[in-house]
Design a protein around this motif. Structure first.
Motif, PDB file in Angstrom:
ATOM      1  N   ASP A  95      21.589   9.233  36.241  1.00 35.99           N
ATOM      2  CA  ASP A  95      20.978   8.731  37.481  1.00 35.99           C
ATOM      3  C   ASP A  95      19.956   7.626  37.229  1.00 35.99           C
ATOM      4  O   ASP A  95      19.159   7.307  38.104  1.00 35.99           O
ATOM      5  N   ALA A  96      20.001   7.020  36.053  1.00 35.20           N
ATOM      6  CA  ALA A  96      19.000   6.015  35.693  1.00 35.20           C
ATOM      7  C   ALA A  96      18.981   4.825  36.644  1.00 35.20           C
ATOM      8  O   ALA A  96      17.944   4.189  36.834  1.00 35.20           O
ATOM      9  N   PHE A  97      20.125   4.505  37.261  1.00 38.51           N
ATOM     10  CA  PHE A  97      20.218   3.344  38.145  1.00 38.51           C
ATOM     11  C   PHE A  97      20.327   3.731  39.619  1.00 38.51           C
ATOM     12  O   PHE A  97      20.596   2.884  40.465  1.00 38.51           O
ATOM     13  N   LEU A 126      26.352   7.162  37.067  1.00 40.12           N
ATOM     14  CA  LEU A 126      27.298   7.114  35.953  1.00 40.12           C
ATOM     15  C   LEU A 126      28.187   8.352  35.967  1.00 40.12           C
ATOM     16  O   LEU A 126      27.696   9.473  36.105  1.00 40.12           O
ATOM     17  N   VAL A 127      29.497   8.138  35.816  1.00 37.27           N
ATOM     18  CA  VAL A 127      30.461   9.242  35.841  1.00 37.27           C
ATOM     19  C   VAL A 127      31.507   8.990  34.749  1.00 37.27           C
ATOM     20  O   VAL A 127      31.300   8.196  33.852  1.00 37.27           O
ATOM     21  N   GLY A 128      32.657   9.656  34.850  1.00 35.07           N
ATOM     22  CA  GLY A 128      33.755   9.416  33.928  1.00 35.07           C
ATOM     23  C   GLY A 128      33.409   9.745  32.498  1.00 35.07           C
ATOM     24  O   GLY A 128      33.064  10.892  32.186  1.00 35.07           O
ATOM     25  N   PRO A 129      33.461   8.755  31.568  1.00 36.99           N
ATOM     26  CA  PRO A 129      33.145   9.043  30.166  1.00 36.99           C
ATOM     27  C   PRO A 129      31.731   9.570  29.968  1.00 36.99           C
ATOM     28  O   PRO A 129      31.471  10.304  29.007  1.00 36.99           O
ATOM     29  N   GLN A 154      39.587   2.552  34.167  1.00 36.47           N
ATOM     30  CA  GLN A 154      38.895   3.839  34.013  1.00 36.47           C
ATOM     31  C   GLN A 154      37.492   3.738  34.607  1.00 36.47           C
ATOM     32  O   GLN A 154      36.635   3.024  34.108  1.00 36.47           O
ATOM     33  N   THR A 155      37.238   4.479  35.671  1.00 40.39           N
ATOM     34  CA  THR A 155      35.944   4.441  36.356  1.00 40.39           C
ATOM     35  C   THR A 155      34.835   5.035  35.488  1.00 40.39           C
ATOM     36  O   THR A 155      35.003   6.091  34.895  1.00 40.39           O
ATOM     37  N   PHE A 156      33.673   4.339  35.443  1.00 43.00           N
ATOM     38  CA  PHE A 156      32.513   4.919  34.768  1.00 43.00           C
ATOM     39  C   PHE A 156      31.256   4.906  35.639  1.00 43.00           C
ATOM     40  O   PHE A 156      30.217   5.452  35.238  1.00 43.00           O
ATOM     41  N   ALA A 157      31.309   4.308  36.821  1.00 38.83           N
ATOM     42  CA  ALA A 157      30.135   4.285  37.705  1.00 38.83           C
ATOM     43  C   ALA A 157      30.583   4.170  39.152  1.00 38.83           C
ATOM     44  O   ALA A 157      31.545   3.459  39.456  1.00 38.83           O
ATOM     45  N   HIS A 189      33.383   0.887  42.912  1.00 40.02           N
ATOM     46  CA  HIS A 189      33.209   1.563  41.635  1.00 40.02           C
ATOM     47  C   HIS A 189      33.435   0.580  40.489  1.00 40.02           C
ATOM     48  O   HIS A 189      34.163  -0.399  40.615  1.00 40.02           O
ATOM     49  N   LEU A 190      32.778   0.856  39.383  1.00 38.15           N
ATOM     50  CA  LEU A 190      32.884   0.051  38.171  1.00 38.15           C
ATOM     51  C   LEU A 190      33.706   0.806  37.137  1.00 38.15           C
ATOM     52  O   LEU A 190      33.706   2.044  37.117  1.00 38.15           O
TER      53      LEU A 190
END
Length: 419
Positions: free
Chosen positions: A131-133, A141-144, A176-179, A200-201
């Motif tokens: 949750d830093a951002f 931040l999610v995924g990996p 692959q989603t990471f955020a 999503h990023l």
């Protein structure tokens, strides 16, 4: 009275219900409104799309906040698969172990920059680095990163549905989603009128073995288009911190402070925040843009074998798709003259495959996928699985198989007009 039990090593994150585990370890009380194991699922309330799945929806509580019997059974079975469940500490991460686990779960290598970026996020938010951002950008931040915060572990290996973890409808296997956008922040804090909650990023790999993928984005509620963001995750977030779409309504000091911290960290670790060399180099290799506009890249031999153009322009292809989609039912669609054009294209692709021009099938398979209607799913799935296997990208074939399986396909996809 103090408990004589040992504290559970998973703390508040523990979602085991095995009686022996509960008897052996002490668990802190958790409120229903702050259960971190119940990750929010982003879906369009009207169409229930475009997110295929957040893997943790399998354990999402019902309206009363409790798990039903079937969900409890799934959790117990997951942990019975691996009695010695792997626990990854936020303070001390075994990089080799996580690399191996990421490969098993997502069938792709984890980029080394993930670990360095996680270190930076821990400096910003030691308790919840993912949750830093959130406060500055409304991005989670999610995924990996779910491996680094112990939401995913060895107990999840072997379940194919993990391949759709944070996978959106318009995400091809290369993405692959990471955020993601945190919906609460979008609604309450940020100026995101031009961005939906499905922005999503993610990482984009042309080959599942790519060690250094590019960073891209997609807003699947708006279109299937994939946009280049940065050569690395640091450069991407540095750019986002200058993007007015994400700017806080108030508290600019916090916004600018985070940007300065990121710049300092990047300088100390010799990270490039400006260059987009990798994106530019890839552009030169793109064989065809496809409907998602980011294009495909396939290897070409010295005598120009590997890809041949489709005998139709993208605009004409979109018009054909629209004519088919706008009909009332599949029976009418099958009789449409535009379907014959698609069938003719598939025949030409078989000839191309015989002559090792595998890129043609990949391009058309992606185009059918991006059309966003389940009428095209069977053909898209067939062409893409075939192309990925011929291109020695078998892991992508497995991902598209799960993505377009009957369990994951939705009856209503975003309309083609979004392309």
């Amino acid at each position: 009275m103090n408990s004589k039990k040992s504290p559970c090593p998973y703390g508040e994150k523990c979602y085991r219900i095995n009686p022996e585990h509960l008897e052996q370890y002490d668990h802190p009380k958790r409120t229903k409104t702050n259960d971190r194991n119940s990750t929010k699922i982003l879906t369009d309330k009207k169409t229930k799309n475009p997110l295929i799945t957040n893997y943790f929806k399998r354990t999402k509580p019902n309206e009363s906040g409790e798990l039903d019997d079937e969900q409890k059974k799934i959790i117990v079975n997951d942990h019975l698969k691996s009695p010695k469940t792997l626990c990854i500490s936020k303070k001390s991460l075994d990089h080799d172990l996580i690399r191996n686990l990421h490969q098993k779960l997502f069938l792709t290598p984890i980029p080394d920059e993930i670990f360095l970026f996680w270190n930076f996020c821990q400096q910003i938010s030691s308790k919840q680095p993912e949750d830093a951002f959130i406060d500055a950008l409304g991005i989670k931040l999610v995924g990996p990163f779910d491996l680094l915060n112990n939401k995913l572990n060895e107990s999840h290996v072997g379940n194919e549905n993990i391949l759709t973890h944070w996978r959106y409808f318009y995400d091809p296997p290369e993405f692959q989603t990471f955020a993601i956008i945190d919906t609460n922040c979008r609604n309450n804090h940020l100026k995101l009128e031009s961005i939906s909650c499905d922005y999503h990023l993610g990482y984009f790999r042309d080959d599942p073995t790519d060690q250094k993928p590019l960073v891209v984005s997609n807003d699947s509620k708006k279109s299937c288009e994939i946009h280049a963001e940065g050569d690395n995750i640091f450069a991407t977030f540095h750019t986002l911190l200058s993007d007015k779409r994400f700017k806080l309504k108030n508290n600019n000091d916090q916004y600018n402070n985070l940007r300065r911290k990121l710049e300092t960290f990047a300088e100390e670790n010799q990270i490039n925040l400006i260059d987009k060399t990798k994106h530019e180099e890839r552009k030169k290799k793109v064989n065809a843009p496809t409907l998602h506009q980011f294009g495909i890249v396939v290897p070409m031999s010295d005598n120009n074998v590997g890809y041949r153009k489709l005998p139709i322009t993208d605009n004409n292809l979109k018009r054909s798709f629209e004519r088919i989609i706008n009909l009332n039912d599949d029976e009418q669609r099958r009789k449409c003259s535009s379907v014959k054009e698609i069938q003719h294209m598939i025949t030409l692709i078989q000839y191309a495959n015989d002559e090792k021009d595998f890129g043609m099938g990949l391009e058309f398979g992606i185009d059918l996928f991006d059309a966003g209607h389940q009428f095209f799913h069977r053909s898209s799935k067939h062409l893409l699985k075939q192309a990925y296997e011929l291109l020695d990208r078998k892991n992508f074939a497995q991902i598209i198989h799960i993505h377009l399986s009957d369990d994951n396909r939705q009856k209503q996809w975003p309309n083609l007009s979004a392309i």
